[in-house]
Scaffold this motif. Structure first.
Motif, short mmCIF file in Angstrom:
data_model
loop_
_atom_site.label_atom_id
_atom_site.label_comp_id
_atom_site.label_asym_id
_atom_site.label_seq_id
_atom_site.Cartn_x
_atom_site.Cartn_y
_atom_site.Cartn_z
N GLN A 1 0.82 -1.22 0.00
CA GLN A 1 0.00 0.00 0.00
C GLN A 1 0.85 1.27 0.00
OE1 GLN A 1 -3.33 -0.03 2.85
NE2 GLN A 1 -2.97 -2.22 3.16
N LEU A 2 2.13 1.14 0.25
CA LEU A 2 3.00 2.32 0.32
C LEU A 2 3.06 3.11 -0.98
CD1 LEU A 2 5.92 0.85 2.48
CD2 LEU A 2 4.23 2.54 3.19
N PRO A 3 3.17 2.47 -2.17
CA PRO A 3 3.27 3.27 -3.40
C PRO A 3 2.08 4.18 -3.67
CG PRO A 3 3.97 1.01 -3.81
CD PRO A 3 3.39 1.04 -2.44
N GLN A 4 0.92 3.94 -3.01
CA GLN A 4 -0.24 4.80 -3.20
C GLN A 4 0.02 6.22 -2.70
OE1 GLN A 4 -3.77 2.97 -1.51
NE2 GLN A 4 -3.05 0.92 -2.06
N PHE A 5 1.05 6.39 -1.85
CA PHE A 5 1.34 7.70 -1.26
C PHE A 5 2.63 8.31 -1.83
CE2 PHE A 5 -0.61 4.83 1.89
CZ PHE A 5 -1.85 5.44 1.98
N PHE A 6 3.13 7.72 -2.91
CA PHE A 6 4.37 8.23 -3.53
C PHE A 6 4.08 9.46 -4.39
CE2 PHE A 6 7.05 4.04 -3.62
CZ PHE A 6 7.02 4.04 -2.24
N ASP A 7 5.09 10.30 -4.52
CA ASP A 7 5.11 11.34 -5.55
C ASP A 7 5.84 10.73 -6.74
OD1 ASP A 7 5.28 13.53 -7.15
OD2 ASP A 7 6.43 14.76 -5.75
N LEU A 8 5.08 10.23 -7.72
CA LEU A 8 5.65 9.41 -8.79
C LEU A 8 6.63 10.18 -9.66
CD1 LEU A 8 2.46 7.42 -9.86
CD2 LEU A 8 4.24 6.77 -8.23
N GLU A 9 6.57 11.50 -9.64
CA GLU A 9 7.49 12.28 -10.46
C GLU A 9 8.94 12.09 -10.00
OE1 GLU A 9 8.40 14.56 -13.66
OE2 GLU A 9 6.37 13.94 -13.08
N ILE A 10 9.12 11.74 -8.74
CA ILE A 10 10.48 11.60 -8.20
C ILE A 10 11.18 10.38 -8.80
CG2 ILE A 10 11.75 11.17 -6.04
CD1 ILE A 10 9.74 12.89 -4.64
N TYR A 11 10.43 9.39 -9.28
CA TYR A 11 11.06 8.26 -9.94
C TYR A 11 11.89 8.72 -11.12
CZ TYR A 11 9.06 4.22 -7.53
OH TYR A 11 8.77 3.24 -6.60
N THR A 12 11.39 9.80 -11.77
CA THR A 12 12.11 10.31 -12.94
C THR A 12 13.15 11.35 -12.53
OG1 THR A 12 10.13 9.96 -14.28
CG2 THR A 12 11.85 11.39 -15.20
N THR A 13 12.72 12.33 -11.72
CA THR A 13 13.63 13.41 -11.34
C THR A 13 14.77 12.91 -10.45
OG1 THR A 13 12.22 13.96 -9.45
CG2 THR A 13 11.81 15.12 -11.51
N GLY A 14 14.51 11.87 -9.68
CA GLY A 14 15.55 11.34 -8.80
C GLY A 14 16.34 10.21 -9.40
N ARG A 15 16.07 9.89 -10.67
CA ARG A 15 16.76 8.82 -11.39
C ARG A 15 16.65 7.49 -10.61
NH1 ARG A 15 19.63 10.87 -15.53
NH2 ARG A 15 20.10 13.11 -15.48
N LEU A 16 15.41 7.15 -10.30
CA LEU A 16 15.14 5.92 -9.53
C LEU A 16 14.46 4.87 -10.38
CD1 LEU A 16 13.77 7.64 -6.25
CD2 LEU A 16 16.11 6.83 -6.69
N GLU A 17 14.64 4.89 -11.73
CA GLU A 17 13.95 3.95 -12.61
C GLU A 17 14.33 2.50 -12.30
OE1 GLU A 17 15.51 6.62 -13.61
OE2 GLU A 17 14.16 7.85 -14.86
N LYS A 18 15.59 2.28 -11.94
CA LYS A 18 16.00 0.90 -11.67
C LYS A 18 15.27 0.34 -10.45
CE LYS A 18 20.09 2.07 -8.89
NZ LYS A 18 21.54 1.85 -8.72
N HIS A 19 14.99 1.20 -9.49
CA HIS A 19 14.22 0.76 -8.32
C HIS A 19 12.77 0.49 -8.70
CE1 HIS A 19 17.56 1.58 -5.61
NE2 HIS A 19 17.70 2.77 -6.18
N ALA B 1 -2.18 2.59 -8.95
CA ALA B 1 -1.54 3.83 -8.51
C ALA B 1 -0.36 4.21 -9.38
CB ALA B 1 -1.09 3.69 -7.06
N LEU B 2 0.39 3.21 -9.82
CA LEU B 2 1.56 3.48 -10.66
C LEU B 2 1.20 3.79 -12.10
CD1 LEU B 2 3.93 0.67 -9.31
CD2 LEU B 2 4.03 3.11 -8.77
N CYS B 3 0.05 3.28 -12.58
CA CYS B 3 -0.37 3.51 -13.97
C CYS B 3 -1.10 4.83 -14.09
CB CYS B 3 -1.27 2.37 -14.45
SG CYS B 3 -0.38 0.86 -14.80
#
Length: 1175
Positions: free
Chosen positions: A590-608, A638-640
């Protein structure tokens, strides 16, 4: 100098002697301190001489200068001779200038000024009477108060302190401010003249003992505020005496050569004068305390008691040396047992001001030990505000010392962190935080900050986990987190430490967390993330939506960023570590429901992100638990999000997973159906597990592209034909097919689909409804319940309601159930909902209380689903009769649902609802006659139960007879027709078969309007013969009682009999009011009139129309204390040196019931009150 005198005369409107005093004060400012002290002594002697001359001047000017003044206000001051009351009422002027004007008036003529002040208090009480100069000179206070009481307007229940409205909103504040400023401005001279204060205190003491509530309330407030002002004066005098004594000691300790004898004499004189003033102030305070407080702190009016307790708290806080002892504390302790919440609240707030100051703790030890148990019990007070303040008080006690509260005391507060009332829970959370988390490990200055499991918060987080697990009464982590959030947000947001405790190995010598503790920590961690991201309390504890401030919004954004940065990296290894534990994985997903998904890109976290998607896919393949699969589905949802660049990557991973699942399902299903009876358990398990995964994903994702309807319908049809389909496969297949239809409808609602799609959906929906109807007769209860729930949902969704809101294009999809389907749905409800708890065998586990509650919850959902069909007119309203007749029998289980259904149906169609209610009573009556026979006893429990149900139905119609007029008339019409429908089983001359039903119908007679009673009576006579009217046997009593109920009150309104008692304009207190006289007739008529009057009186009391509410008090009333024998009570309770905290017995303490009869209680009314003969 002459110009200065003219200016001062204009400013102060004083004589030349006063001007001289002012000029001397100006000169003082430029002199040396030693010279000033000498001049003070000389000036004080001159002032005393001036006082003596002033009094004579005042007397001389009594008829001259003072005669042209009203309350000391001159024409030139802009007030246009306004009275004090009007000035305070407006509240627009600076109170100090108002008081200065009155003081100036007092200096000119103190009798006139005091007369104005007396009238001010009288007017503030709402009395229209005026105290004249002659009354003031020649009458005692008691005589004046008696005269004012006679002139009081008893018909009005309001007075300035209680009147609502913007004009009076600030009156109380202005009134209190006036008294405070008056004493402050008079503290150096006037209050010591032994005239002004004596007169005011004497007046307020007399008024506070009045039977007039307005006098008592206003004078008590004034006396308490006067006492508070005097306490301030006494405190200043005490400080000045200490300073003077210190100066005297310093001067006396000097060498003889340097010692100033004249200064010593001045200081001695000053100390003597201050001591005299202090003694006089103490006499005034004692007079107020003994004359007002001691009697009014237990007044019959809660507001007056609250005023007394609030002010004594102020006195003890302001002047603790004089008031903070057990002789005064005992009053607060006794009053903590008060019946009114507002009084108990004042006790707690008063004590909070004392316990907040740690220097006073030593003086509170005896009080704490004596009343601690009472304070602890108040944490469970029925008034939430009182409970909150009690917990806050215990928190202050905890801050003062840890030894006072026992572990049992603390535990009684701990469990309140799970309270549904948020202020109580937050206060308990603060107490818990102070008790368990206030002792932190000190960090060395200059040392690097420790992080992770080495941080100071690690042990505190473990303590939180231990506390959560030890809370045997509750298992709601969200409520615990919300309770601790305001005081421990820093600790609860240490997610880095929580992650370290879960992933890192324990340090040498450190004990690792157990599996149960890890589960609890993950749940708490999830709740803290949700609280930080959503910024609102959990469900059931919210107080409505609150607009966040800019600072709160910024904190929320910062927290979401930090959550994403931490858990985007930590979540994949956490999932990998706990992949096989369903409960842990469900919370972590349930944790990803509260993520700011933009940080996956801006923080270079794609591998995670890739690692996270791999872990989710593995979890879907490993688990078949519904909660785990739904969590995976929600995480994909949530991710889509198309707004973010990661959408394509997540969408591809989701599509690949679903392709594999659907292909596997079709392949397995084909083999499973081909094998038929030869299919083994492994094949069935494979089909079920794959179907579970698809159903869980179909709930949140549109799978229309995979055509799941055909395969599922084929599976369901095979199950009907063969009858041996496994239960869980059928249930999940029904659910999956339901999702297919709902997703198809969602597309059509957007208006972008083709006509062929609507035709297809119409066929699929009708075919599926028929399939569900067939499954209603399945042997398996769980399958029948699933089919019933889905069928109710579909009938509601595809009812005529779906075309509203501009969706007319969906009209071809509207589906109305046939009579056979309605009958089957009703039969299902009667057979599966209205059953005894013992009949609902649940695999032999009925001894388990949790299983019983779950079964009841399931049955309530089934009943609610069917009641929605009634409310939205999907099924005929008359089918609700079978539901309504169960209202009394199953009141504890379904009473709220049935009552709400009745309310909604009445809003839709009042007449049809009334016909349904009477139909339910008729059905019960027929069932009773079938069981007991026609000669049943009307005192039997079955008949009395039906009659009680009719009474309950009658109460649901409310008090507005105009709105329910037609419905009630129709109800009586149907009831009369039913009563005379069947002929007598005894032949001609006997009572009709259902005549006893009229006894039940009479419960609704009170709801008929006057003119309608005559109409219904005429309609009844159409069914009666002449012989029936003459019958007096027991079997005809229902007809007789029903006729009497229609004739009673037929010539007068329901409340007309009560007009002498209920009108506020002509209250019971008024001597002009006389009880209505009822003409005596026959014995039976007198008895009926008495019964009618008594019933109307009880109804009027229940309604509260025209009568005072429970918490309202009459203007003139007996009070709990009187002036008679008051000194005896003072001698018992006012020993200032005693440490005894036991309540002294009072000779004057009487309950209100002993003082006068309650004229609103019908049980005490006799013939003399009613004006009628009993029998």
């Amino acid at each position: 100098m002459e110009g200065v005198q003219i200016q001062l005369k204009e400013r102060y409107r004083c004589n030349k002697w006063t001007i001289a005093q002012v000029l001397v004060i100006h000169v003082f400012l430029s002199l040396h301190s030693a010279v000033v002290l000498r001049l003070i002594f000389v000036f004080s002697l001159l002032s005393q001489g001036g006082k003596k001359g002033k009094k004579a001047a005042g007397e001389k000017g009594k008829g001259g200068k003072g005669a042209g003044r009203i309350n000391g206000h001159h024409q030139e001051n802009g007030m246009e001779n306004m009275m004090l009351f009007e000035v305070v009422k407006l509240g627009r002027s600076a109170m100090q200038s108002v008081v200065d004007d009155w003081i100036e008036s007092y200096k000119h003529d103190r009798d006139v000024a005091l007369l104005d002040l007396i009238n001010f208090f009288i007017q503030c009480s709402g009395c229209k009477g005026v105290v004249t100069g002659e009354m003031f000179r020649n009458m005692q206070n008691s005589e004046i108060i008696r005269r004012m009481t006679e002139e009081f307007d008893e018909d009005s229940g309001d007075y300035p302190l209680t009147i609502a409205g913007p004009q009076w909103k600030k009156f109380k504040t202005s009134f209190c401010e006036f008294i405070s400023v008056l004493v402050r401005q008079c503290q150096y001279s006037i209050i010591y003249d032994e005239y002004m204060m004596d007169t005011v205190i004497s007046l307020l003491t007399g008024l506070s003992d009045s039977q007039v509530r307005a006098f008592r309330h206003t004078s008590t407030l004034a006396a308490m505020k006067l006492m508070t002002a005097l306490v301030n004066v006494a405190l200043n005098l005490s400080i000045n005496m200490d300073n003077t004594q210190r100066q005297y000691e310093a001067e006396r300790n000097k060498m003889v050569a340097k010692r100033a004898n004249d200064r010593l004499e001045l200081l001695l004189q000053k100390r003597k004068e201050l001591q005299e003033n202090q003694d006089e102030i103490e006499n005034m305070m004692n007079a107020i305390f003994k004359g007002v407080f001691v009697h009014r702190y237990r007044d019959s009016i809660a507001e007056i008691r609250a005023i007394c307790i609030e002010e004594i708290g102020v006195w003890m806080k302001l002047y603790s040396d004089a008031f903070l002892n057990d002789s005064y504390l005992k009053y607060v302790g006794w009053t903590m047992h008060d019946k009114q919440g507002e009084v108990r609240l004042k006790c707690l707030t008063a004590l909070q001001g004392l316990y907040y100051n740690r220097e006073l703790n030593a003086r509170l030890e005896l009080f704490t030990s004596r009343f601690k148990d009472r304070i602890v019990s108040m944490t469970l007070d029925k008034e939430y505000d009182v409970a909150v303040q009690a917990i806050k008080l215990l928190t202050l006690v905890l801050n003062s010392t840890d030894e006072v509260l026992t572990p049992e005391d603390c535990e009684s507060v701990y469990h309140l962190v799970y309270s549904a009332h948020r202020p109580v829970a937050v206060a308990a959370g603060e107490f818990l935080f102070k008790k368990l988390f206030s002792h932190r490990e000190p960090e060395d200055e200059g040392a690097p900050k420790r992080r992770g499991r080495q941080s100071p918060n690690a042990n505190l987080i473990k303590t939180t986990v231990f506390f959560f697990l030890e809370s045997e009464l509750h298992e709601h982590a969200a409520y615990l987190v919300d309770s601790l959030w305001e005081c421990g947000a820093e600790l609860l947001k240490d997610w880095e430490c929580m992650i370290s405790l879960l992933l890192d190995d324990p340090l040498p010598g450190e004990e690792a967390l157990t599996d149960r503790q890890e589960t609890a920590l993950i749940e708490i961690m999830l709740c803290t993330v949700r609280q930080a991201a959503e910024c609102h309390p959990p469900v059931g504890r919210g107080t409505g939506k609150r607009v966040m401030t800019a600072k709160e919004k910024k904190t929320q954004l910062d927290d979401r960023t930090r959550i994403t940065e931490l858990f985007a990296v930590a979540l994949p290894p956490l999932l990998a570590k706990y992949a096989v534990d369903a409960e842990k994985v469900t919370n972590l997903l349930q944790l990803p429901q509260f993520f700011d998904l933009e940080i996956y890109t801006t923080g270079r976290l794609e591998k995670h992100l890739e690692s996270l998607l791999r872990q989710i896919k593995e979890i879907v393949e490993k688990h078949t638990d519904t909660e785990v699969l739904e969590s995976c589905s929600k995480t994909y949802h949530a991710l889509c999000n198309e707004e973010f660049t990661i959408f394509n990557r997540v969408d591809i991973a989701r599509s690949q997973l679903l392709d594999e699942l659907v292909d596997k399902f079709n392949r397995l299903l084909e083999d499973f159906l081909q094998e038929g009876e030869d299919a083994d358990e492994d094949d069935a398990y494979q089909v079920l597990s794959t179907l579970k995964r698809i159903t869980a994903f179909h709930n949140a994702h549109d799978l229309s592209g995979w055509d799941l309807f055909t395969s599922n319908f084929k599976l369901l049809n095979t199950g009907i034909e063969n009858g041996d389909m496994p239960e869980q496969i059928v249930i999940h297949s029904l659910q999956c097919t339901h999702y297919v239809i709902l997703w198809h409808l969602a597309k059509l609602s957007e208006g972008s689909s083709r006509k062929d799609d609507m035709v297809t959906l119409r066929k699929q929906m009708r075919a599926f409804c028929m399939m569900c109807q067939r499954y209603l007769t399945n042997v398996n209860t769980a399958v029948k319940e699933q089919a019933f729930t889905i069928l109710c949902d579909l009938l509601l969704i595809f009812s005529h309601q779906m075309v509203s809101g501009g969706r007319e294009h969906l009209e071809p999809l509207v589906y109305s159930p046939e009579d056979s389907l309605q009958s089957e749905l009703l039969s299902f409800i009667m057979n599966h909902v209205f059953i005894d708890q013992d009949d609902d065998t649940n695999n032999g586990q009925q001894d388990d209380e949790a299983v019983k509650i779950e079964a009841l919850h399931k049955r309530r959902n089934l009943l609610a689903a069917y009641c929605k069909l009634i409310i939205y007119c999907v099924v005929e309203m008359r089918t609700g009769a079978d539901i309504f007749k169960q209202y009394m029998r199953y009141y504890n289980d379904y009473g709220d649902i049935i009552k709400e259904t009745m309310s909604k149906t009445r809003q839709i169609d009042k007449i049809q609802c009334a016909k349904t209610l009477i139909l339910s009573l008729q059905q019960l009556f027929i069932e009773m006659v079938t069981e007991l026979g026609h000669g049943f006893d009307r005192s039997s429990s079955a008949f009395c139960g039906i009659k009680e149900l009719a009474r309950r139905f009658s109460l649901t119609f409310g008090l507005d007879q105009v709105k329910t007029r037609d419905a009630i008339a129709m109800l009586h019409k149907d009831g009369i027709e039913f009563a005379f429908k069947e002929p007598s089983p005894q032949g001609e001359g006997g009572p009709p078969r259902n005549l006893a039903f009229l006894d039940i119908l009479s419960e609704f007679s009170s709801k008929l309007m006057r003119q309608d009673k005559r109409t219904v009576h005429m309609y009844l006579e159409r069914f009666m013969t002449f012989q029936m009217a003459l019958q007096r046997e027991d079997c005809w009593l229902p007809l007789i009682s029903y006729r009497n109920s229609l004739q009673a009150g037929g010539d007068d309104d329901t409340m007309s009999v009560m007009s002498g008692y209920s009108s506020r304009g002509s209250s019971v207190r008024s001597k002009k009011t006389k009880p209505p006289v009822v003409t005596a007739g026959t014995s039976q008529e007198r008895a009926m009139n008495y019964a009618k009057l008594r019933t109307n009186l009880q109804h009027a009391i229940r309604r509260g129309t025209g009568l005072m509410e429970e918490d309202e008090e009459p203007i003139v009333e007996d009070v709990m204390m009187s002036s008679e024998g008051r000194m005896d009570d003072l001698n018992e309770g006012m020993d200032f040196d005693t440490m005894d905290i036991d309540l002294p017995p009072s000779k004057n303490r009487r309950e209100r019931s002993e003082l006068k009869p309650d004229y609103f209680d019908p049980s005490i009314m006799d013939e003399s009150m009613l004006g009628v003969s009993m029998f």
